[in-house]
Write a protein that holds these residues in place. Structure first.
Motif, mmCIF file in Angstrom:
data_model
loop_
_atom_site.group_PDB
_atom_site.id
_atom_site.type_symbol
_atom_site.label_atom_id
_atom_site.label_comp_id
_atom_site.label_asym_id
_atom_site.label_seq_id
_atom_site.Cartn_x
_atom_site.Cartn_y
_atom_site.Cartn_z
ATOM 1 N N ASP A 50 0.841 -1.215 0.000
ATOM 2 C CA ASP A 50 0.000 0.000 0.000
ATOM 3 C C ASP A 50 0.863 1.247 0.000
ATOM 4 O OD1 ASP A 50 -2.040 -1.698 0.254
ATOM 5 O OD2 ASP A 50 -2.551 -1.197 2.345
ATOM 6 N N LYS A 51 1.892 1.241 0.838
ATOM 7 C CA LYS A 51 2.772 2.413 0.951
ATOM 8 C C LYS A 51 3.471 2.668 -0.375
ATOM 9 C CE LYS A 51 2.296 4.047 5.075
ATOM 10 N NZ LYS A 51 1.790 5.413 5.288
ATOM 11 N N TYR A 52 3.865 1.583 -1.029
ATOM 12 C CA TYR A 52 4.533 1.730 -2.329
ATOM 13 C C TYR A 52 3.560 2.346 -3.341
ATOM 14 C CZ TYR A 52 6.451 0.630 -6.854
ATOM 15 O OH TYR A 52 6.885 0.733 -8.141
ATOM 16 N N THR A 53 2.314 1.886 -3.314
ATOM 17 C CA THR A 53 1.310 2.425 -4.245
ATOM 18 C C THR A 53 1.097 3.918 -3.978
ATOM 19 O OG1 THR A 53 0.278 0.276 -4.135
ATOM 20 C CG2 THR A 53 -1.033 2.022 -5.148
ATOM 21 N N GLN A 54 1.003 4.282 -2.679
ATOM 22 C CA GLN A 54 0.827 5.705 -2.328
ATOM 23 C C GLN A 54 2.013 6.523 -2.821
ATOM 24 O OE1 GLN A 54 0.394 6.109 1.913
ATOM 25 N NE2 GLN A 54 -1.444 4.852 1.946
ATOM 26 N N TYR A 55 3.217 6.008 -2.562
ATOM 27 C CA TYR A 55 4.433 6.719 -2.991
ATOM 28 C C TYR A 55 4.391 6.947 -4.504
ATOM 29 C CZ TYR A 55 9.012 7.504 -4.858
ATOM 30 O OH TYR A 55 10.040 8.039 -5.587
ATOM 31 N N TRP A 56 4.065 5.877 -5.212
ATOM 32 C CA TRP A 56 4.121 5.921 -6.669
ATOM 33 C C TRP A 56 3.086 6.908 -7.225
ATOM 34 C CZ3 TRP A 56 7.825 5.102 -9.683
ATOM 35 C CH2 TRP A 56 7.632 4.918 -11.048
ATOM 36 N N SER A 57 1.875 6.935 -6.608
ATOM 37 C CA SER A 57 0.875 7.846 -7.160
ATOM 38 C C SER A 57 1.263 9.296 -6.868
ATOM 39 C CB SER A 57 -0.530 7.527 -6.643
ATOM 40 O OG SER A 57 -0.510 7.569 -5.248
ATOM 41 N N PHE A 58 2.018 9.522 -5.775
ATOM 42 C CA PHE A 58 2.428 10.906 -5.475
ATOM 43 C C PHE A 58 3.539 11.375 -6.404
ATOM 44 C CE2 PHE A 58 4.819 14.136 -3.072
ATOM 45 C CZ PHE A 58 3.789 15.029 -2.799
ATOM 46 N N PHE A 59 4.572 10.564 -6.589
ATOM 47 C CA PHE A 59 5.737 11.005 -7.362
ATOM 48 C C PHE A 59 5.655 10.677 -8.867
ATOM 49 C CE2 PHE A 59 7.909 11.647 -3.282
ATOM 50 C CZ PHE A 59 8.506 12.859 -3.546
ATOM 51 N N ARG A 60 4.502 10.106 -9.299
ATOM 52 C CA ARG A 60 4.390 9.729 -10.710
ATOM 53 C C ARG A 60 4.528 10.944 -11.628
ATOM 54 N NH1 ARG A 60 -0.825 6.881 -11.132
ATOM 55 N NH2 ARG A 60 -1.482 9.055 -11.105
ATOM 56 N N ARG A 61 3.992 12.085 -11.162
ATOM 57 C CA ARG A 61 4.079 13.303 -11.990
ATOM 58 C C ARG A 61 5.012 14.290 -11.290
ATOM 59 N NH1 ARG A 61 -1.018 11.519 -11.506
ATOM 60 N NH2 ARG A 61 -1.287 12.847 -9.693
ATOM 61 N N PRO A 62 6.332 14.146 -11.505
ATOM 62 C CA PRO A 62 7.333 14.868 -10.721
ATOM 63 C C PRO A 62 7.113 16.375 -10.629
ATOM 64 C CG PRO A 62 8.379 13.352 -12.228
ATOM 65 C CD PRO A 62 6.928 13.334 -12.557
ATOM 66 N N ALA A 259 12.325 9.922 -5.579
ATOM 67 C CA ALA A 259 11.527 10.799 -4.697
ATOM 68 C C ALA A 259 11.934 12.265 -4.810
ATOM 69 C CB ALA A 259 11.630 10.332 -3.244
ATOM 70 N N LEU A 260 12.045 12.741 -6.047
ATOM 71 C CA LEU A 260 12.476 14.127 -6.255
ATOM 72 C C LEU A 260 11.315 14.990 -6.759
ATOM 73 C CD1 LEU A 260 15.867 13.493 -8.096
ATOM 74 C CD2 LEU A 260 15.426 13.655 -5.650
ATOM 75 N N PRO A 261 11.108 16.134 -6.096
ATOM 76 C CA PRO A 261 10.015 17.008 -6.523
ATOM 77 C C PRO A 261 10.423 17.909 -7.683
ATOM 78 C CG PRO A 261 11.065 17.877 -4.555
ATOM 79 C CD PRO A 261 11.794 16.603 -4.896
ATOM 80 N N GLY A 262 11.235 17.436 -8.604
ATOM 81 C CA GLY A 262 11.644 18.227 -9.778
ATOM 82 C C GLY A 262 13.108 18.634 -9.679
ATOM 83 N N LEU A 263 13.924 18.118 -10.634
ATOM 84 C CA LEU A 263 15.361 18.464 -10.613
ATOM 85 C C LEU A 263 15.573 19.928 -10.973
ATOM 86 C CD1 LEU A 263 16.946 15.332 -12.314
ATOM 87 C CD2 LEU A 263 17.641 16.288 -10.116
ATOM 88 N N ARG A 264 16.593 20.535 -10.349
ATOM 89 C CA ARG A 264 16.928 21.926 -10.672
ATOM 90 C C ARG A 264 17.973 21.954 -11.772
ATOM 91 N NH1 ARG A 264 14.880 22.551 -5.471
ATOM 92 N NH2 ARG A 264 16.247 21.007 -4.591
ATOM 93 N N ARG A 265 18.135 23.167 -12.394
ATOM 94 C CA ARG A 265 19.185 23.337 -13.405
ATOM 95 C C ARG A 265 20.488 23.701 -12.695
ATOM 96 N NH1 ARG A 265 15.872 27.313 -15.459
ATOM 97 N NH2 ARG A 265 17.639 28.691 -15.055
ATOM 98 N N GLN A 266 21.594 23.258 -13.302
ATOM 99 C CA GLN A 266 22.925 23.520 -12.760
ATOM 100 C C GLN A 266 23.149 25.013 -12.485
ATOM 101 O OE1 GLN A 266 25.715 21.832 -15.508
ATOM 102 N NE2 GLN A 266 26.964 21.081 -13.803
ATOM 103 N N ASP A 267 22.651 25.869 -13.408
ATOM 104 C CA ASP A 267 22.939 27.307 -13.265
ATOM 105 C C ASP A 267 22.044 28.013 -12.239
ATOM 106 O OD1 ASP A 267 20.553 27.407 -14.602
ATOM 107 O OD2 ASP A 267 21.312 28.377 -16.413
ATOM 108 N N GLU A 268 21.153 27.245 -11.583
ATOM 109 C CA GLU A 268 20.299 27.879 -10.569
ATOM 110 C C GLU A 268 20.953 27.862 -9.188
ATOM 111 O OE1 GLU A 268 15.779 26.932 -10.788
ATOM 112 O OE2 GLU A 268 16.813 25.199 -11.631
ATOM 113 N N ILE A 269 21.876 26.922 -8.975
ATOM 114 C CA ILE A 269 22.339 26.631 -7.605
ATOM 115 C C ILE A 269 23.047 27.831 -6.966
ATOM 116 C CG2 ILE A 269 23.717 25.021 -6.188
ATOM 117 C CD1 ILE A 269 21.288 23.718 -7.662
#
Ligand SMILES: C=C(CC[C@@H](C)[C@H]1CC[C@H]2C3=CC[C@H]4[C@H](C)[C@@H](O)CC[C@]4(C)[C@H]3CC[C@]12C)C(C)C
Ligand SMILES: C[S@@+](CC[C@H](N)C(=O)[O-])C[C@H]1O[C@@H](n2cnc3c(N)ncnc32)[C@H](O)[C@@H]1O
Length: 364
Positions: A50-62, A259-269
């Motif tokens: 169940d936890k895996y399913t919850q995780y997957w539905s949350f992070f499916r659309r990064p 589990a990443l909420p969207g990768l950043r660009r190198q030049d933003e850091i």
């Protein structure tokens, strides 16, 4: 041969095979975390799927996970679930350091990992008696290497309680528990007073923050004036093309499986670091040549992946490992393909290093 003898022989061979897979081959990287010990953090046996399913539905659309405020707020809880699901598999198949490092000719993965970690201590000019903060410490592989190399004291923080217990046990075993401390907490709002650390570092951890400003701001607050901060960041490089379907697939695959909420660009850091008040002393992608590829360690293990997958399935069938472990393992296998693609095409790096300083006289 008699039927009974044949049956006994077959049973003996079967037991020997299971023993070989689970006990001998199963202890893939570091002895001490065996396949039969695969748990799923603090998740009870029956809830893993169940936890895996919850995780997957949350992070499916990064991208969606970070863009709305309500969704961004949920990220730390889902990251915690992610680490309940993967921590044992990581330790079993990778070791106690949950990060990549450039390959070193003629040296083992373990040595390359240590060199990459000791570089942090050297950049921080860490000294005996210094108090360092490890932001997102995992089970503490880097913390122990850095404390041993520099003889400084390290306090690690992780959102995942299961990792806290693993890290403390490893620290005791290594005889480093008097110098390495582990705290369970959120690095977006840390339980430490202002100006309480001489130095800080984060290794492949801040990529989990929906807004980098929030974690960098917290590190800035807890550092003493003049204190140094080193971070190894996961970013897309200038080679990434947002209109190339292959690039999009690799980057989305990396985000979903890590589990990443969207990768950043190198030049933003660097600009984010400056925004919160840091001075940028150095900035370098440690994956660039002459460094040798970090992703070969992922690629070279195809046979190991196949073997591990079989071990996980057999253990699930025997109900030694909880249901759902095979799915998590499969997700990691796919993630490894996306990471490899990201490395080979050069559109992604997990080791964009920044060395930052909190100004000696606070300007903020
Ligand atoms: C920094 C982060 C984690 C980075 C790496 C430590 C992990 C990323 C992908 C992981 C793995 C992929 C394949 C697994 C394999 C199928 C299994 O049999 C054994 C473990 C793996 C090799 C696993 C090990 C850890 C990784 C390399 C992220 C989360 C920000
Ligand atoms: C990929 S692991 C890296 C661990 C460690 N730096 C290493 O290299 O072994 C990322 C770590 O960041 C931690 N983390 C992610 N989000 C966090 C948050 N909001 N607060 C605290 N820790 C967090 C995870 O729990 C995990 O320990």
């Amino acid at each position: 041969m008699e039927a009974a003898t044949m049956a006994w022989t077959a049973a003996g061979v079967g037991v020997a095979l299971v023993y070989w897979f689970v006990w001998v081959m199963g202890a893939a990287e570091v002895k001490g975390k065996r396949a039969v010990d695969l748990k799923m953090g603090s998740i009870t046996h029956d809830k893993v799927k169940d936890k895996y399913t919850q995780y997957w539905s949350f992070f499916r659309r990064p991208k969606e996970t970070a863009t709305t405020e309500a969704s961004a707020e949920k990220v730390p809880a889902f990251v915690d679930t992610f680490y309940n699901l993967v921590t044992d598999i990581y330790e079993w198949g990778w070791g106690q350091s949950f990060h990549f490092s450039p390959s070193l000719p003629g040296r083992s993965h373990r040595e390359a990992t240590r060199v990459h970690e000791e570089r942090v201590a050297d950049l921080l000019q860490a000294k005996p008696g210094h108090r360092l903060l490890d932001v997102g410490c995992g089970v503490g592989g880097p913390m122990r290497a850095i404390a041993a190399h520099s003889r400084s004291n390290v306090v690690g923080i992780t959102i995942n309680e299961y990792q806290v217990n693993r890290a403390r046990a490893h620290n005791r075993k290594a005889g480093l528990d008097s110098r390495c401390e582990v705290v369970c907490g959120n690095f977006l709002s840390m339980p430490f007073p202002n100006s309480s650390f001489d130095g800080a570092y984060s290794i492949e951890a801040t990529c989990h923050a929906p807004r980098l400003q929030d974690v960098y701001g917290e590190v800035f607050r807890v550092l003493k004036p003049g204190g140094l901060y080193v971070s190894y960041e996961w970013v897309t490089t200038s080679l990434y093309r947002a209109d190339d379907p292959e690039h999009i697939e690799a980057i989305h695959g990396i985000e979903r499986g890590d589990a990443l909420p969207g990768l950043r660009r190198q030049d933003e850091i660097a600009s984010i670091a400056k925004e919160v008040g840091f001075e940028v002393l150095k900035e370098l992608d440690l994956a660039l040549p002459p460094a040798l590829p970090w992703w070969t360690r992922l690629k070279m293990g195809r046979i190991a992946y196949w073997r591990n997958s079989l071990v996980v399935r057999v253990l699930t069938m025997l109900r030694i490992a909880p249901k759902g472990v095979a799915e998590v393992h499969e997700m990691l296998y796919e993630t490894a393909q996306h990471l490899t693609r990201g490395g080979e095409t050069g559109i992604f790096t997990p080791m964009h290093m920044v060395l930052l300083r909190k100004p000696a006289a606070e300007s903020k």
